[in-house]
Design an enzyme around this catalytic site. Structure first.
Site, short mmCIF file in Angstrom:
data_model
loop_
_atom_site.label_atom_id
_atom_site.label_comp_id
_atom_site.label_asym_id
_atom_site.label_seq_id
_atom_site.Cartn_x
_atom_site.Cartn_y
_atom_site.Cartn_z
N HIS A 157 26.38 -1.95 29.81
CA HIS A 157 27.56 -1.74 30.65
C HIS A 157 27.43 -0.43 31.31
O HIS A 157 27.50 0.47 30.86
CB HIS A 157 28.98 -2.05 30.18
CG HIS A 157 29.02 -3.31 29.40
ND1 HIS A 157 29.60 -3.83 28.06
CD2 HIS A 157 28.87 -4.79 29.75
CE1 HIS A 157 29.64 -4.83 27.73
NE2 HIS A 157 29.09 -5.51 29.20
N GLU A 216 29.88 2.63 30.87
CA GLU A 216 29.90 3.29 29.39
C GLU A 216 29.07 4.35 29.27
O GLU A 216 28.15 4.15 28.67
CB GLU A 216 29.76 1.90 28.29
CG GLU A 216 31.05 0.86 28.76
CD GLU A 216 30.76 -0.36 27.93
OE1 GLU A 216 29.98 -0.27 27.01
OE2 GLU A 216 31.56 -1.22 28.12
N GLU A 225 31.09 0.50 19.01
CA GLU A 225 32.20 0.88 20.16
C GLU A 225 32.72 2.45 19.82
O GLU A 225 33.14 2.66 18.61
CB GLU A 225 33.36 -0.05 20.08
CG GLU A 225 33.13 -1.37 20.56
CD GLU A 225 32.82 -1.65 21.76
OE1 GLU A 225 32.99 -0.81 22.78
OE2 GLU A 225 32.24 -2.51 22.03
O1 LIG Z 1 36.52 -3.04 25.85
C1 LIG Z 1 36.34 -4.14 26.18
O2 LIG Z 1 36.96 -5.01 26.67
C2 LIG Z 1 34.53 -4.36 26.06
C3 LIG Z 1 33.87 -3.42 25.56
C4 LIG Z 1 32.57 -4.03 25.31
O3 LIG Z 1 31.85 -4.03 26.19
N1 LIG Z 1 32.47 -4.72 24.17
C5 LIG Z 1 31.35 -5.77 23.88
C6 LIG Z 1 31.34 -6.29 22.55
C7 LIG Z 1 30.09 -6.89 22.32
C8 LIG Z 1 30.22 -7.64 20.93
O4 LIG Z 1 31.29 -8.61 21.06
O5 LIG Z 1 29.43 -7.73 19.98
C9 LIG Z 1 31.19 -6.57 25.02
O6 LIG Z 1 32.37 -7.13 25.28
O7 LIG Z 1 30.26 -7.01 25.47
ZN LIG Z 2 30.23 -2.44 26.56
#
Ligand SMILES: O=C(O)CCC(=O)N[C@@H](CCC(=O)O)C(=O)O
Ligand SMILES: [Zn+2]
EC number: 3.5.1.96
Length: 339
Positions: A68, A71, A225
């Site tokens: 992303h 980030e 995260e």
């Molecule tokens: O803060 C958020 O809403 C999203 C943060 C983020 O990019 N998280 C990943 C998590 C991936 C996973 O579920 O392993 C995503 O949403 O892609």
């Molecule tokens: Zn992310």
């Protein structure tokens, strides 16, 4: 130009080079490092480190950031590690695949340009119209598969992210779902060493980058995260210094520190995945709610004209609430501590 600088065509460092090229490709280029080992530029934002010794069965590591584009803290962390490798301050003892995932989105300071890259893995990219992110997902899958073929020992993948919302648990890891697989103790110890005190077990097949490497390359994979999204230059990297030192140790292939009495991560599981069901979808979580905010039994979380979701008999917490996603995509996860 210093020899290491040839790898980055004189643009300063890896990140500067990647941001200069954005969505453009660049030719492969190998560089023998003065401290030993070879760092090979595979393409824009893609580096492969190969130690001088035979490493076919050695542990290997994939590290990715910038899947992303907005980030930035993990991008800065990964670029710092590469800078240390290039300048001989960090000598890796294991093969590495280093990835800045979405250069055009990093330039745009956006999560993505056309399509959320972290929903396009495990072949999901084939179902969408051609765009930079569909091509990048296909390329990242191919590069990871080739790395796996070359390195058949234990493989780890840490995909580094930051979250849109603040979080009651600042740093947490997600473990992709793979049938009959649980996070092994050394990985739990790594998370503790890295200062990551919470682990969320995913509940079903996903199309994220870490799901791909876990399911299809038999890697021990985690999405990490690492705090809240900030623009470049506004990150306090001291908040992820624990991760940097744990990664440095893994890269040097040094033994894990002896157990210090630190608590292992608290483990959560997903009880419900909220999906955007379309025009009549109504989400009852306010825009300023932090990740891991808890809701009492019976709370209405979302509804449309035919169905909805209320918290079950025990309190549940929300993670990644974001109603501004396409129909069918994840709006959030309801989680609870694993009994
Ligand atoms: O803060 C958020 O809403 C999203 C943060 C983020 O990019 N998280 C990943 C998590 C991936 C996973 O579920 O392993 C995503 O949403 O892609
Ligand atoms: Zn992310």
């Amino acid at each position: 130009m210093l020899p290491a600088q040839t790898l980055f065509d004189g643009h300063g460092d890896w990140l500067a080079h990647t941001l200069t090229l954005g969505g453009q490709s660049c030719p492969e280029l190998p560089l023998a490092l003065a401290a030993g080992g070879q760092l090979q530029r595979l393409d824009t934002g893609l580096l492969h480190y190969q130690p001088d010794h035979d490493a076919t069965d050695a542990p290997a590591l994939i590290l990715s950031a910038g899947i992303h584009g907005n980030e930035t803290a993990p991008i800065e962390l990964l670029n710092d590690l590469v800078d240390d490798i290039v300048n001989g301050r960090l000598q890796p003892a294991i093969p590495l695949l280093l990835i800045l995932g979405n250069p055009p989105a990093i330039i745009a300071a956006e999560r993505f340009t056309d399509h959320n890259l972290n929903r396009l893995f495990c072949g999901a990219w084939q179902a969408y119209p051609d765009c930079y992110e569909t091509r990048r997902a296909a390329q990242l899958e191919a590069v990871c598969r080739a790395f796996r073929k070359q390195h058949q020992g234990p493989l780890r993948h840490y995909d580094l992210h930051t979250a849109i919302r603040p979080s009651r648990r600042e740093k947490f890891a997600l473990y992709p779902f793979v049938e009959d697989r649980q996070p092994p103790d050394p990985e739990l110890a790594f998370l503790t060493e890295a200062g990551i005190g919470t682990l969320l077990l995913q509940h079903g097949h996903g199309t994220t980058f870490s799901s791909f490497t876990a399911e299809q390359l038999d890697a021990e994979s985690f999405t990490l995260e690492l705090g809240k999204v900030h623009p470049f230059g506004q990150n306090d990297l001291s908040r992820i210094a624990g991760l940097e030192s744990a990664l440095t140790r893994v890269i040097r292939n040094e033994p894990a520190p002896r157990v210090t009495g630190d608590q292992p991560p608290e483990i959560f599981e997903v009880v419900h995945e909220i999906l955007n069901t379309g025009d009549h979808f109504r989400f009852h979580i306010a825009d300023d709610v932090a990740n891991f905010t808890e809701y009492p039994p019976g709370s209405l979380i979302w509804e449309d004209d035919t169905t909805g979701y209320r918290v079950g008999p025990e309190p549940e917490a929300i993670v990644f609430p974001n109603p501004r996603v396409p129909v069918g995509h994840r709006v959030g996860l309801m989680v609870r501590r694993k009994p």
